[in-house]
Scaffold this active site. Structure first.
Site, mmCIF file in Angstrom:
data_model
loop_
_atom_site.group_PDB
_atom_site.id
_atom_site.type_symbol
_atom_site.label_atom_id
_atom_site.label_comp_id
_atom_site.label_asym_id
_atom_site.label_seq_id
_atom_site.Cartn_x
_atom_site.Cartn_y
_atom_site.Cartn_z
ATOM 1 C CD GLU A 85 -8.877 -0.823 0.091
ATOM 2 O OE1 GLU A 85 -7.892 -1.059 -0.649
ATOM 3 O OE2 GLU A 85 -8.822 -0.906 1.324
ATOM 4 C CG ASP A 124 -7.796 2.302 0.169
ATOM 5 O OD1 ASP A 124 -8.977 2.714 0.192
ATOM 6 O OD2 ASP A 124 -7.228 1.821 1.172
ATOM 7 C CE LYS A 143 -7.614 -2.284 6.190
ATOM 8 N NZ LYS A 143 -7.815 -0.843 6.283
ATOM 9 C CG ASN A 176 -8.321 5.058 3.175
ATOM 10 O OD1 ASN A 176 -7.205 5.067 2.661
ATOM 11 N ND2 ASN A 176 -8.738 4.052 3.926
ATOM 12 N N GLY A 217 -4.557 -4.484 5.731
ATOM 13 C CA GLY A 217 -3.621 -4.326 6.844
ATOM 14 C C GLY A 217 -3.849 -3.036 7.601
ATOM 15 C CG ASP A 272 -10.819 -0.936 4.233
ATOM 16 O OD1 ASP A 272 -11.221 -1.397 5.313
ATOM 17 O OD2 ASP A 272 -9.684 -0.404 4.147
ATOM 18 C CB SER A 294 -0.883 -0.034 1.251
ATOM 19 O OG SER A 294 -1.634 1.149 1.372
ATOM 20 C CG LEU A 338 -0.952 3.779 -6.964
ATOM 21 C CD1 LEU A 338 -0.965 4.676 -8.204
ATOM 22 C CD2 LEU A 338 0.450 3.686 -6.374
#
Ligand code: OSB
Ligand code: MG
Length: 374
Positions: free
Chosen positions: A220, A195, A269, A197, A297, A245, A142, A169
């Site tokens: 993601e 990703d 996760k 977030n 992770g 996620d 990541s 990325l």
């Protein structure tokens, strides 16, 4: 087993390089490690747990100080109370803690320590407990948001030289199409994913669909944690597979996301979902639906990394996980480090969750210590 005493250690571990996501820049990992002493048929065993929570509530609502509070005020006293009636097992921890709403990362760390102690006492490795037959897992990395595209390309080249088989990325508004295009142009065939977030909204659908040009494995968590319906809507606007996620906090949430068409792939996760046992349930549900999973992770030390590597050996984990070598984050891990060999990490086979901290390194990294007697 019967818990006799527990030490909650807050460690401060410097990162080899700052790690920037859409929600924060971290230069150190402050992480809670649980050392749980238990009596199993008259023999003292120690189990280790690691908590995924960050120091601030920016990835999820949990944060380190809150985890310590809920663990010492509620979770451990509840288990101590429960073990007065029947011996404690890892498989009953979630049941005993069920009255407490949320706080999944705290519950996961406690269950992990109990599971480790239980497996150690019986001499069984976590991999055998899960029925894992593979002996290694592919290693992805990541990659945080960088200050410039040339710096990003340097960092990417370094990880490719290390042998990582898949790049992820981190993206955010203002750092998305350009970095992805640059990496894709420099490395036309590398397995690549992004990703966000939760940094976007459905209004960005047309913009995000431009990522379809770069042959990504997945995107993601583009939208907020509770935007399941909007993720399902976004999936109809993009060809790039959608992976969740933050939204998948339980097996129930996984089932809902799959039924709604909000997830074509799931990042599992263990800490986010309340522990390794719930993580296994999500793997099972996803596999039954033909949904691929991979192991995410939380900048784990060797304790959590070992357990993640074993979990990722299960057959439904068909995409490379964020299971990097220890030196991707730490110059010196608190356990024997995990190393990348030919793009893979070996699945440990020692009893329990496999890695125990080195006493001296643990002590040196400890910045706070809370002890509890049962
Ligand atoms: O979204 O996957 C994420 C780290 C902290 C919080 C959230 C995330 C991450 C990572 C790190 O991407 C992955 C790793 O531990 O290797
Ligand atoms: Mg993520």
């Amino acid at each position: 087993m019967r818990i006799t005493h527990v030490a909650l250690r807050t460690l401060d571990l410097p990162l080899v390089a700052p790690f920037t996501t859409s929600f924060s820049t971290q230069t150190h990992r402050r992480v809670l490690v649980i050392e749980l002493h238990a009596d199993v048929d008259g023999v003292e065993v120690v189990g280790w747990g690691e908590c995924g929570a960050l120091s601030e509530p920016v990835y999820s609502e949990e944060y380190l100080a809150g985890v310590i509070d809920v663990t010492t005020t509620y979770l451990l006293p509840m288990l101590v109370d429960a073990q007065r009636r029947a011996p404690l097992t890892a498989e009953t921890v979630a049941h005993h803690l069920g009255r407490i709403v949320g706080h999944r990362m705290a519950k996961a760390a406690v269950e992990m320590a109990v599971l480790d102690a239980q497996l150690r006492a019986s001499g069984v490795s976590f991999a055998s407990y899960l029925g894992v037959t593979r002996d290694r897992v592919p290693s992805g990395v990541s990659i945080g948001i960088q200050d410039s595209i040339p710096e990003l390309l340097d960092v990417v080249q370094g990880y490719l030289d290390d042998g990582y088989v898949r790049l992820k990325l981190k993206i955010k508004p203002g750092w998305d199409l350009e970095p992805v295009r640059a990496v894709r142009e420099a490395h036309p065939d590398v397995p690549l994913q992004v990703d966000a977030n939760a940094a976007y909204t459905l209004v960005d659908a047309t913009h995000l669909a431009k990522l379809d040009a770069y042959d990504l494995l997945l995107i993601e968590q583009p939208l907020a944690e509770d935007d399941l319906r909007q993720h399902a809507e976004l999936a109809t606007h993009m060809r790039t597979p959608l992976c969740l996620d933050e939204s998948v906090v339980s097996a129930t949430a996984a089932a809902d996301a799959i039924a709604l068409g909000a997830a074509q792939i799931i990042n599992i996760k263990p800490s986010r979902v309340g522990g390794y046992l719930e993580a296994r349930r999500i793997h099972d549900i996803a596999s039954a639906h033909g949904i691929a999973v991979w192991c995410g992770g939380m900048l784990e030390t060797g304790i959590g990394r070992a357990a993640n590597a074993a979990l990722a050996g299960m057959p439904g984990f068909t995409l490379p996980g964020d299971i990097s070598a220890s030196d991707r984050f730490y110059a010196e891990d608190i356990t024997e480090p995990f190393v990348i060999e030919d793009g893979h990490l070996a699945i440990p086979r020692e009893p329990g969750l496999a890695r125990v901290p080195h006493a001296g390194r643990l002590e040196a990294a400890t910045v706070d210590l809370v002890r509890l007697d049962a």
